[in-house]
Scaffold this motif. Sequence first.
Motif, mmCIF file in Angstrom:
data_model
loop_
_atom_site.group_PDB
_atom_site.id
_atom_site.type_symbol
_atom_site.label_atom_id
_atom_site.label_comp_id
_atom_site.label_asym_id
_atom_site.label_seq_id
_atom_site.Cartn_x
_atom_site.Cartn_y
_atom_site.Cartn_z
ATOM 1 N N TYR A 17 0.523 -0.798 -0.131
ATOM 2 C CA TYR A 17 0.296 -0.152 -0.303
ATOM 3 C C TYR A 17 0.977 1.382 -0.097
ATOM 4 O O TYR A 17 2.076 1.386 0.445
ATOM 5 C CB TYR A 17 -1.416 -0.024 1.465
ATOM 6 C CG TYR A 17 0.362 0.086 2.570
ATOM 7 C CD1 TYR A 17 0.054 1.408 2.763
ATOM 8 C CD2 TYR A 17 -0.062 -0.872 3.311
ATOM 9 C CE1 TYR A 17 0.269 1.785 4.149
ATOM 10 C CE2 TYR A 17 0.642 -0.607 4.677
ATOM 11 C CZ TYR A 17 1.219 0.187 4.250
ATOM 12 O OH TYR A 17 1.659 0.393 6.183
ATOM 13 N N VAL A 18 0.450 2.392 -0.521
ATOM 14 C CA VAL A 18 1.317 3.964 -0.325
ATOM 15 C C VAL A 18 0.123 4.439 0.904
ATOM 16 O O VAL A 18 -0.661 4.302 1.006
ATOM 17 C CB VAL A 18 1.061 4.511 -1.809
ATOM 18 C CG1 VAL A 18 2.333 3.227 -2.779
ATOM 19 C CG2 VAL A 18 -0.061 4.462 -2.003
ATOM 20 N N SER A 19 0.794 5.261 1.204
ATOM 21 C CA SER A 19 0.223 6.571 2.501
ATOM 22 C C SER A 19 0.106 7.450 0.992
ATOM 23 O O SER A 19 -0.109 7.567 0.117
ATOM 24 C CB SER A 19 1.314 7.176 3.019
ATOM 25 O OG SER A 19 1.631 8.315 2.777
ATOM 26 N N PRO A 20 -1.203 8.584 1.475
ATOM 27 C CA PRO A 20 -1.704 9.368 0.969
ATOM 28 C C PRO A 20 -0.888 10.079 0.038
ATOM 29 O O PRO A 20 -1.003 11.000 -0.378
ATOM 30 C CB PRO A 20 -3.682 10.105 1.873
ATOM 31 C CG PRO A 20 -2.549 9.598 2.701
ATOM 32 C CD PRO A 20 -2.134 8.285 2.796
ATOM 33 N N ASN A 21 0.591 10.645 1.435
ATOM 34 C CA ASN A 21 1.519 11.897 1.280
ATOM 35 C C ASN A 21 2.388 11.381 0.562
ATOM 36 O O ASN A 21 3.270 11.960 -0.440
ATOM 37 C CB ASN A 21 1.570 12.133 2.551
ATOM 38 C CG ASN A 21 0.768 12.821 3.707
ATOM 39 O OD1 ASN A 21 -0.313 13.309 2.569
ATOM 40 N ND2 ASN A 21 0.777 12.639 4.756
ATOM 41 N N ASP A 22 2.730 10.138 0.330
ATOM 42 C CA ASP A 22 3.358 9.446 -1.124
ATOM 43 C C ASP A 22 3.081 10.454 -2.485
ATOM 44 O O ASP A 22 2.585 10.642 -2.716
ATOM 45 C CB ASP A 22 2.917 8.100 -1.245
ATOM 46 C CG ASP A 22 3.899 7.041 0.110
ATOM 47 O OD1 ASP A 22 5.050 7.293 0.650
ATOM 48 O OD2 ASP A 22 3.631 6.108 -0.076
ATOM 49 N N THR A 23 4.501 9.999 -2.743
ATOM 50 C CA THR A 23 4.582 10.204 -5.046
ATOM 51 C C THR A 23 3.836 9.653 -5.646
ATOM 52 O O THR A 23 4.273 8.548 -5.370
ATOM 53 C CB THR A 23 5.689 11.003 -5.303
ATOM 54 O OG1 THR A 23 6.466 9.442 -4.840
ATOM 55 C CG2 THR A 23 6.710 12.490 -3.775
ATOM 56 N N LEU A 24 3.531 10.059 -6.634
ATOM 57 C CA LEU A 24 3.149 9.313 -7.478
ATOM 58 C C LEU A 24 4.690 8.229 -8.647
ATOM 59 O O LEU A 24 4.095 7.545 -8.631
ATOM 60 C CB LEU A 24 2.742 10.073 -8.671
ATOM 61 C CG LEU A 24 1.453 10.764 -8.617
ATOM 62 C CD1 LEU A 24 0.339 11.118 -9.578
ATOM 63 C CD2 LEU A 24 -0.064 9.351 -7.810
ATOM 64 N N GLY A 25 5.321 8.603 -8.409
ATOM 65 C CA GLY A 25 6.421 8.549 -8.259
ATOM 66 C C GLY A 25 6.792 7.252 -8.016
ATOM 67 O O GLY A 25 7.205 6.146 -8.001
ATOM 68 N N HIS A 26 6.980 7.041 -5.815
ATOM 69 C CA HIS A 26 6.889 5.981 -5.255
ATOM 70 C C HIS A 26 5.936 5.025 -5.489
ATOM 71 O O HIS A 26 6.466 3.968 -5.850
ATOM 72 C CB HIS A 26 6.698 6.825 -4.149
ATOM 73 C CG HIS A 26 6.354 5.384 -3.124
ATOM 74 N ND1 HIS A 26 8.562 4.551 -2.795
ATOM 75 C CD2 HIS A 26 5.843 5.052 -2.189
ATOM 76 C CE1 HIS A 26 7.672 4.321 -1.949
ATOM 77 N NE2 HIS A 26 6.020 3.913 -1.183
ATOM 78 N N ALA A 27 4.436 5.502 -6.163
ATOM 79 C CA ALA A 27 3.665 4.702 -6.121
ATOM 80 C C ALA A 27 3.705 4.207 -7.433
ATOM 81 O O ALA A 27 3.952 2.353 -7.324
ATOM 82 C CB ALA A 27 2.724 5.444 -6.214
ATOM 83 N N ALA A 28 4.461 4.141 -8.178
ATOM 84 C CA ALA A 28 4.731 3.780 -9.649
ATOM 85 C C ALA A 28 5.389 2.960 -9.464
ATOM 86 O O ALA A 28 5.056 1.725 -9.915
ATOM 87 C CB ALA A 28 4.845 4.279 -10.709
ATOM 88 N N LYS A 29 6.610 2.871 -8.948
ATOM 89 C CA LYS A 29 7.845 2.688 -9.085
ATOM 90 C C LYS A 29 7.127 1.160 -7.645
ATOM 91 O O LYS A 29 7.671 -0.011 -8.149
ATOM 92 C CB LYS A 29 8.914 3.082 -7.647
ATOM 93 C CG LYS A 29 10.183 2.152 -7.673
ATOM 94 C CD LYS A 29 11.665 2.547 -6.981
ATOM 95 C CE LYS A 29 12.616 2.038 -7.054
ATOM 96 N NZ LYS A 29 13.690 2.590 -6.048
ATOM 97 N N LEU A 30 6.822 1.149 -7.201
ATOM 98 C CA LEU A 30 6.258 0.371 -6.301
ATOM 99 C C LEU A 30 5.492 -1.197 -7.352
ATOM 100 O O LEU A 30 5.285 -1.862 -6.631
ATOM 101 C CB LEU A 30 5.249 0.796 -5.135
ATOM 102 C CG LEU A 30 4.189 -0.704 -4.276
ATOM 103 C CD1 LEU A 30 5.651 -0.974 -2.995
ATOM 104 C CD2 LEU A 30 3.598 0.184 -2.556
#
Length: 146
Positions: A17-30
């Motif tokens: 999961y990702v947090s609401p404050n994470d970046t789209l870049g972090h989410a895309a990498k995950l």
Amino acid sequence: MLISHALGFKKESPIKYVSPNDTLGHAAKLLAENNIGAVPVSIDGSKILGILSERDIVKALSSETGSLDSEVSLFMTSKVKKCKTTDLLRDVIKDMNKGHFRHIPVVDEAEQMIEFISISDLVLAHLNEVEAENAAMRSTVSESPY
């Protein structure tokens, strides 16, 4: 078949999961590192605040305001359909098809996320059920004294 039974066919692994404050870049990498198409948005991994999918990231990057440095909360889907372990598999698949989404969180009675499943997880469970029914019918027919 109930969702609880379908979960038995899913390979167990911690929910990403990702947090609401994470970046789209972090989410895309995950997403890329785990070969998955969506992640729940949560602070603690239990309470669902939204879902971020590949589609959400593409929409964000194609907008004038989105970038890989943008926060997940700005582009996540915040209206989240959920299911419970007591829901029927066919009903959940129908809801997913009707709503045009491919991932759904499974929650307990307190609305805490216990699993995050994809349409492919549900289709696999359904196929396994059909194969088991087919095998049972074949054995019944082959054992028939007629």
